[in-house]
Design a protein around this motif. Structure first.
Motif, PDB file in Angstrom:
ATOM      1  N   GLN A  71       0.842  -1.188   0.000  1.00 46.04           N
ATOM      2  CA  GLN A  71       0.000   0.000   0.000  1.00 46.04           C
ATOM      3  C   GLN A  71       0.875   1.235   0.000  1.00 46.04           C
ATOM      4  N   ASP A  72       0.441   2.239  -0.741  1.00 49.38           N
ATOM      5  CA  ASP A  72       1.194   3.485  -0.873  1.00 49.38           C
ATOM      6  C   ASP A  72       0.357   4.605  -0.264  1.00 49.38           C
ATOM      7  N   PHE A  73       0.825   5.154   0.848  1.00 50.47           N
ATOM      8  CA  PHE A  73       0.082   6.198   1.545  1.00 50.47           C
ATOM      9  C   PHE A  73       0.691   7.566   1.298  1.00 50.47           C
ATOM     10  N   ASN A  74      -0.141   8.598   1.369  1.00 54.95           N
ATOM     11  CA  ASN A  74       0.339   9.979   1.362  1.00 54.95           C
ATOM     12  C   ASN A  74       0.855  10.276   2.764  1.00 54.95           C
ATOM     13  N   VAL A 107      -2.239  17.312  -0.577  1.00 53.06           N
ATOM     14  CA  VAL A 107      -2.102  15.972  -1.153  1.00 53.06           C
ATOM     15  C   VAL A 107      -2.530  16.066  -2.604  1.00 53.06           C
ATOM     16  N   ARG A 109      -3.043  13.289  -4.908  1.00 52.86           N
ATOM     17  CA  ARG A 109      -4.018  12.268  -5.301  1.00 52.86           C
ATOM     18  C   ARG A 109      -4.285  11.347  -4.119  1.00 52.86           C
ATOM     19  N   LYS A 111      -4.270   8.033  -3.516  1.00 51.81           N
ATOM     20  CA  LYS A 111      -3.456   6.846  -3.249  1.00 51.81           C
ATOM     21  C   LYS A 111      -4.255   5.870  -2.363  1.00 51.81           C
ATOM     22  N   ASP A 112      -3.628   5.319  -1.317  1.00 51.96           N
ATOM     23  CA  ASP A 112      -4.323   4.367  -0.447  1.00 51.96           C
ATOM     24  C   ASP A 112      -4.738   4.985   0.884  1.00 51.96           C
TER      25      ASP A 112
END
Length: 183
Positions: A71-74, A107, A109, A111-112
């Motif tokens: 998972q890719d978080f901001n 932010v 986009r 993302k997750d």
């Protein structure tokens, strides 16, 4: 200036070296390609080939693993939230979530989700909803009088059953079970 006086700047035109045009040219016979064999031809497929010996990249053991579905978080610091509130891009009195952060331009986009980090200082009393929060960030927000709500991950009953079964199996074998740590 006349048409017969027009010429390129010095060094603008470079004559191409014509290789493989006979021994007398000095660049003939092999045409700069060395001797015979595979490397003298196009489509060389040597790569990691070591003449049949087991190549080095296959002799060395594999290490580590890659997550199956990472998972890719901001990641946002509390200091950047305070900066956005000071610049009047964010309204600290309203509840903050991912949509508000995107609208403010903090932010880019979705993302997750959002992970709140504790770098910087926050003075504003905010109410924010995030996916993850570090202990330092939570302490900083609560010290300023704000509140954080963490979005709980949905865990399927089948996955929870598998986890319990695995933990029981490890306990039976004498291994230490993996403990779930929260920040």
């Amino acid at each position: 200036m006349r048409l017969n006086g027009i010429k390129d700047n010095p060094g603008a035109k470079k004559t191409r070296v014509r290789i493989g045009r006979g021994i007398g040219s000095g660049l003939g016979k092999m045409g700069g390609r060395g001797g015979k064999g595979q490397t003298a031809r196009t489509g060389v497929a040597i790569g990691g080939f070591e003449g049949g010996q087991m190549p080095l990249h296959r002799r060395l053991p594999k290490r580590g693993f890659n997550k199956w579905r990472p998972q890719d978080f901001n990641e946002i610091n509390v200091g950047s939230l305070q900066q956005a509130i000071d610049d009047k891009r964010l309204d600290g009195s309203k509840p903050l979530d991912l949509a508000a952060l995107i609208a403010a331009g903090i932010v880019r986009r979705p993302k997750d989700g959002v992970r709140l980090l504790g770098d910087g200082e926050i003075k504003a009393k905010i109410s924010i909803t995030v996916n993850h929060v570090t202990a330092k960030a939570k302490a900083a927000v609560e010290k300023a009088g704000g509140s954080i709500s963490v979005i709980e991950r949905k865990v399927l009953a089948a996955d929870e059953e598998k986890r319990k079964k695995s933990a029981a199996k490890k306990a039976a074998s004498g291994k230490k079970p993996a403990t779930k740590t929260e920040e």
